[in-house]
Design a protein around this motif. Structure first.
Motif, PDB file in Angstrom:
ATOM      1  N   HIS A 139     -15.720  35.059  24.146  1.00 14.80           N
ATOM      2  CA  HIS A 139     -14.387  35.181  23.567  1.00 14.80           C
ATOM      3  C   HIS A 139     -14.143  36.635  23.222  1.00 14.80           C
ATOM      4  CE1 HIS A 139     -10.730  34.071  21.524  1.00 14.80           C
ATOM      5  NE2 HIS A 139     -11.118  34.768  20.484  1.00 14.80           N
ATOM      6  N   GLY A 140     -12.951  37.083  23.494  1.00 10.45           N
ATOM      7  CA  GLY A 140     -12.584  38.443  23.142  1.00 10.45           C
ATOM      8  C   GLY A 140     -11.179  38.482  22.599  1.00 10.45           C
ATOM      9  N   CYS A 141     -10.952  39.417  21.695  1.00  8.83           N
ATOM     10  CA  CYS A 141      -9.599  39.602  21.187  1.00  8.83           C
ATOM     11  C   CYS A 141      -9.454  41.020  20.644  1.00  8.83           C
ATOM     12  CB  CYS A 141      -9.236  38.563  20.138  1.00  8.83           C
ATOM     13  SG  CYS A 141     -10.218  38.635  18.665  1.00  8.83           S
ATOM     14  N   TYR A 142      -8.203  41.414  20.551  1.00  9.89           N
ATOM     15  CA  TYR A 142      -7.915  42.750  20.043  1.00  9.89           C
ATOM     16  C   TYR A 142      -7.995  42.769  18.527  1.00  9.89           C
ATOM     17  CZ  TYR A 142      -6.581  44.030  24.698  1.00  9.89           C
ATOM     18  OH  TYR A 142      -6.616  44.282  26.043  1.00  9.89           O
ATOM     19  N   LEU A 143      -8.578  43.836  18.040  1.00  7.53           N
ATOM     20  CA  LEU A 143      -8.627  44.102  16.614  1.00  7.53           C
ATOM     21  C   LEU A 143      -7.596  45.179  16.310  1.00  7.53           C
ATOM     22  CD1 LEU A 143     -12.514  44.368  16.232  1.00  7.53           C
ATOM     23  CD2 LEU A 143     -11.078  42.364  15.775  1.00  7.53           C
ATOM     24  N   GLN A 144      -7.349  45.391  15.042  1.00  9.08           N
ATOM     25  CA  GLN A 144      -6.434  46.468  14.658  1.00  9.08           C
ATOM     26  C   GLN A 144      -7.061  47.815  15.017  1.00  9.08           C
ATOM     27  OE1 GLN A 144      -6.354  45.222  10.625  1.00  9.08           O
ATOM     28  NE2 GLN A 144      -4.741  43.733  10.950  1.00  9.08           N
ATOM     29  N   ARG A 145      -6.269  48.817  15.171  1.00  6.37           N
ATOM     30  CA  ARG A 145      -6.620  50.217  15.477  1.00  6.37           C
ATOM     31  C   ARG A 145      -6.720  50.528  16.948  1.00  6.37           C
ATOM     32  NH1 ARG A 145     -11.808  51.170  14.277  1.00  6.37           N
ATOM     33  NH2 ARG A 145     -12.229  49.399  13.067  1.00  6.37           N
ATOM     34  N   PRO A 146      -6.192  50.216  17.893  1.00  9.65           N
ATOM     35  CA  PRO A 146      -6.534  49.303  18.988  1.00  9.65           C
ATOM     36  C   PRO A 146      -8.006  49.327  19.339  1.00  9.65           C
ATOM     37  CG  PRO A 146      -5.431  51.200  19.889  1.00  9.65           C
ATOM     38  CD  PRO A 146      -5.479  51.378  18.406  1.00  9.65           C
ATOM     39  N   ALA A 147      -8.652  48.294  18.923  1.00 10.47           N
ATOM     40  CA  ALA A 147     -10.066  48.080  19.241  1.00 10.47           C
ATOM     41  C   ALA A 147     -10.185  46.684  19.839  1.00 10.47           C
ATOM     42  CB  ALA A 147     -10.922  48.204  17.984  1.00 10.47           C
ATOM     43  N   PHE A 148     -11.365  46.388  20.347  1.00  4.71           N
ATOM     44  CA  PHE A 148     -11.583  45.099  20.975  1.00  4.71           C
ATOM     45  C   PHE A 148     -12.881  44.507  20.452  1.00  4.71           C
ATOM     46  CE2 PHE A 148     -12.485  42.023  24.304  1.00  4.71           C
ATOM     47  CZ  PHE A 148     -11.221  41.504  24.554  1.00  4.71           C
ATOM     48  N   LEU A 149     -12.895  43.178  20.297  1.00  9.81           N
ATOM     49  CA  LEU A 149     -14.079  42.426  19.899  1.00  9.81           C
ATOM     50  C   LEU A 149     -14.454  41.511  21.052  1.00  9.81           C
ATOM     51  CD1 LEU A 149     -16.130  41.083  17.854  1.00  9.81           C
ATOM     52  CD2 LEU A 149     -14.256  39.505  17.311  1.00  9.81           C
ATOM     53  N   SER A 150     -15.716  41.547  21.431  1.00 13.25           N
ATOM     54  CA  SER A 150     -16.238  40.638  22.438  1.00 13.25           C
ATOM     55  C   SER A 150     -17.416  39.894  21.824  1.00 13.25           C
ATOM     56  CB  SER A 150     -16.703  41.413  23.671  1.00 13.25           C
ATOM     57  OG  SER A 150     -17.344  40.550  24.584  1.00 13.25           O
ATOM     58  N   LEU A 151     -17.337  38.567  21.841  1.00 10.87           N
ATOM     59  CA  LEU A 151     -18.408  37.704  21.348  1.00 10.87           C
ATOM     60  C   LEU A 151     -18.901  36.853  22.514  1.00 10.87           C
ATOM     61  CD1 LEU A 151     -16.982  36.129  18.071  1.00 10.87           C
ATOM     62  CD2 LEU A 151     -18.961  37.609  18.254  1.00 10.87           C
ATOM     63  N   ALA A 152     -20.198  36.701  22.629  1.00  9.58           N
ATOM     64  CA  ALA A 152     -20.732  35.849  23.692  1.00  9.58           C
ATOM     65  C   ALA A 152     -22.013  35.179  23.215  1.00  9.58           C
ATOM     66  CB  ALA A 152     -21.007  36.658  24.946  1.00  9.58           C
TER      67      ALA A 152
ATOM     68  N   MET B 219     -34.553  25.033  26.199  1.00 11.71           N
ATOM     69  CA  MET B 219     -33.297  25.758  26.281  1.00 11.71           C
ATOM     70  C   MET B 219     -33.153  26.625  25.033  1.00 11.71           C
ATOM     71  SD  MET B 219     -29.410  24.321  26.651  1.00 11.71           S
ATOM     72  CE  MET B 219     -29.379  23.259  25.234  1.00 11.71           C
ATOM     73  N   HIS B 220     -32.703  27.844  25.227  1.00 11.13           N
ATOM     74  CA  HIS B 220     -32.376  28.689  24.081  1.00 11.13           C
ATOM     75  C   HIS B 220     -31.128  29.501  24.414  1.00 11.13           C
ATOM     76  CE1 HIS B 220     -35.020  31.288  26.531  1.00 11.13           C
ATOM     77  NE2 HIS B 220     -34.278  32.285  26.069  1.00 11.13           N
ATOM     78  N   HIS B 221     -30.577  30.155  23.388  1.00  9.73           N
ATOM     79  CA  HIS B 221     -29.325  30.891  23.523  1.00  9.73           C
ATOM     80  C   HIS B 221     -29.484  32.269  22.900  1.00  9.73           C
ATOM     81  CE1 HIS B 221     -28.361  26.605  23.411  1.00  9.73           C
ATOM     82  NE2 HIS B 221     -27.373  26.904  24.217  1.00  9.73           N
ATOM     83  N   HIS B 222     -28.806  33.252  23.494  1.00  2.59           N
ATOM     84  CA  HIS B 222     -28.765  34.604  22.940  1.00  2.59           C
ATOM     85  C   HIS B 222     -27.316  34.927  22.571  1.00  2.59           C
ATOM     86  CE1 HIS B 222     -32.854  35.369  24.173  1.00  2.59           C
ATOM     87  NE2 HIS B 222     -32.562  35.098  25.433  1.00  2.59           N
ATOM     88  N   GLY B 223     -27.145  35.555  21.420  1.00  5.81           N
ATOM     89  CA  GLY B 223     -25.820  35.963  20.972  1.00  5.81           C
ATOM     90  C   GLY B 223     -25.610  37.453  21.159  1.00  5.81           C
ATOM     91  N   TYR B 224     -24.403  37.810  21.564  1.00  4.96           N
ATOM     92  CA  TYR B 224     -24.039  39.213  21.788  1.00  4.96           C
ATOM     93  C   TYR B 224     -22.701  39.491  21.120  1.00  4.96           C
ATOM     94  CZ  TYR B 224     -27.572  38.966  25.455  1.00  4.96           C
ATOM     95  OH  TYR B 224     -28.738  38.787  26.142  1.00  4.96           O
ATOM     96  N   LEU B 225     -22.568  40.673  20.572  1.00 10.35           N
ATOM     97  CA  LEU B 225     -21.328  41.081  19.929  1.00 10.35           C
ATOM     98  C   LEU B 225     -21.092  42.541  20.266  1.00 10.35           C
ATOM     99  CD1 LEU B 225     -20.178  40.274  16.391  1.00 10.35           C
ATOM    100  CD2 LEU B 225     -20.178  42.641  17.135  1.00 10.35           C
ATOM    101  N   TRP B 226     -19.885  42.860  20.649  1.00  9.43           N
ATOM    102  CA  TRP B 226     -19.514  44.247  20.930  1.00  9.43           C
ATOM    103  C   TRP B 226     -18.137  44.494  20.340  1.00  9.43           C
ATOM    104  CZ3 TRP B 226     -15.468  46.758  23.332  1.00  9.43           C
ATOM    105  CH2 TRP B 226     -15.669  48.124  23.620  1.00  9.43           C
ATOM    106  N   THR B 227     -17.993  45.605  19.634  1.00  8.19           N
ATOM    107  CA  THR B 227     -16.675  46.081  19.212  1.00  8.19           C
ATOM    108  C   THR B 227     -16.588  47.542  19.602  1.00  8.19           C
ATOM    109  OG1 THR B 227     -17.453  46.705  17.006  1.00  8.19           O
ATOM    110  CG2 THR B 227     -16.466  44.522  17.232  1.00  8.19           C
ATOM    111  N   GLY B 228     -15.406  47.936  19.978  1.00  8.67           N
ATOM    112  CA  GLY B 228     -15.220  49.327  20.352  1.00  8.67           C
ATOM    113  C   GLY B 228     -13.786  49.601  20.758  1.00  8.67           C
ATOM    114  N   PRO B 229     -13.528  50.854  21.112  1.00  4.33           N
ATOM    115  CA  PRO B 229     -12.170  51.241  21.499  1.00  4.33           C
ATOM    116  C   PRO B 229     -11.712  50.497  22.754  1.00  4.33           C
ATOM    117  CG  PRO B 229     -13.597  53.168  21.258  1.00  4.33           C
ATOM    118  CD  PRO B 229     -14.463  51.968  21.163  1.00  4.33           C
ATOM    119  N   LYS B 230     -10.465  50.094  22.750  1.00  6.66           N
ATOM    120  CA  LYS B 230      -9.887  49.394  23.890  1.00  6.66           C
ATOM    121  C   LYS B 230     -10.054  50.213  25.167  1.00  6.66           C
ATOM    122  CE  LYS B 230      -5.481  47.842  25.759  1.00  6.66           C
ATOM    123  NZ  LYS B 230      -5.800  48.370  27.057  1.00  6.66           N
TER     124      LYS B 230
END
Length: 165
Positions: free
Chosen positions: A124-137, A1-12
């Motif tokens: 998990h995702g949440c809004y960042l300041q500036r309206p931006a969004f963070l998505s972590l997986a 078993m292994h896992h891959h991490g993903y991160l995305w930030t960008g405009p809402k």
């Protein structure tokens, strides 16, 4: 078993383009459909696998380009540690004070570690300041429990079964 991490930030606004965040249906629109509908289906079918936007279903990160993988770990502890580090790094930019709350972040980290140890995915995702969004997986390849037909994007071998929980 292994896992891959993903991160995305960008405009809402870009994050809200849900058509590019869901896999297109495997069939074409019916004969006689409006030409713009047929064209949009073609565009989404071509763009979904290559666009960097987070998919609506976490397992579909596995069809995205391998360059979007931020890390690969053999064990769930290492994958959960990366997830926790990303939360800590971005927490000062979270738009909501409740999202920045240390107790809340501790609960998220603990939940992620538990889910990953059972062969599940974490998103998990949440809004960042500036309206931006963070998505972590963090997506499990063992094969993936919710989409076992999806191959590992990095070509790593996958055992036949995920650990039960």
């Amino acid at each position: 078993m292994h896992h891959h991490g993903y991160l995305w930030t960008g405009p809402k606004q870009r994050f809200d383009d849900e058509a590019l965040r869901r896999p297109p249906p495997p069939y074409l629109p019916p004969d006689g459909s409006r030409p713009e509908l047929v064209q949009r289906h073609r565009e989404v079918k071509a763009e979904f696998p290559v666009v960097d936007l987070p998919p609506l279903e976490t397992a579909y990160w596995l069809v995205k380009p391998v360059q979007l993988i931020r890390g690969t770990w053999d064990g769930p502890k290492e994958a959960a540690a990366w997830f926790t580090e990303q939360l800590a790094q971005y927490a000062p930019r979270f738009d909501s004070a409740s999202d920045r709350d240390r107790a809340h972040l501790t609960l998220l980290a603990g939940s992620a570690a538990e889910r990953l140890s059972c062969g599940g995915d974490v998103s998990h995702g949440c809004y960042l300041q500036r309206p931006a969004f963070l998505s972590l997986a963090v997506v499990c390849c063992s094969p993936n429990r919710s989409a076992p037909e999806l191959p590992c994007p990095s070509g790593l071998p996958t055992p036949a079964h995920a650990p039960p929980c």
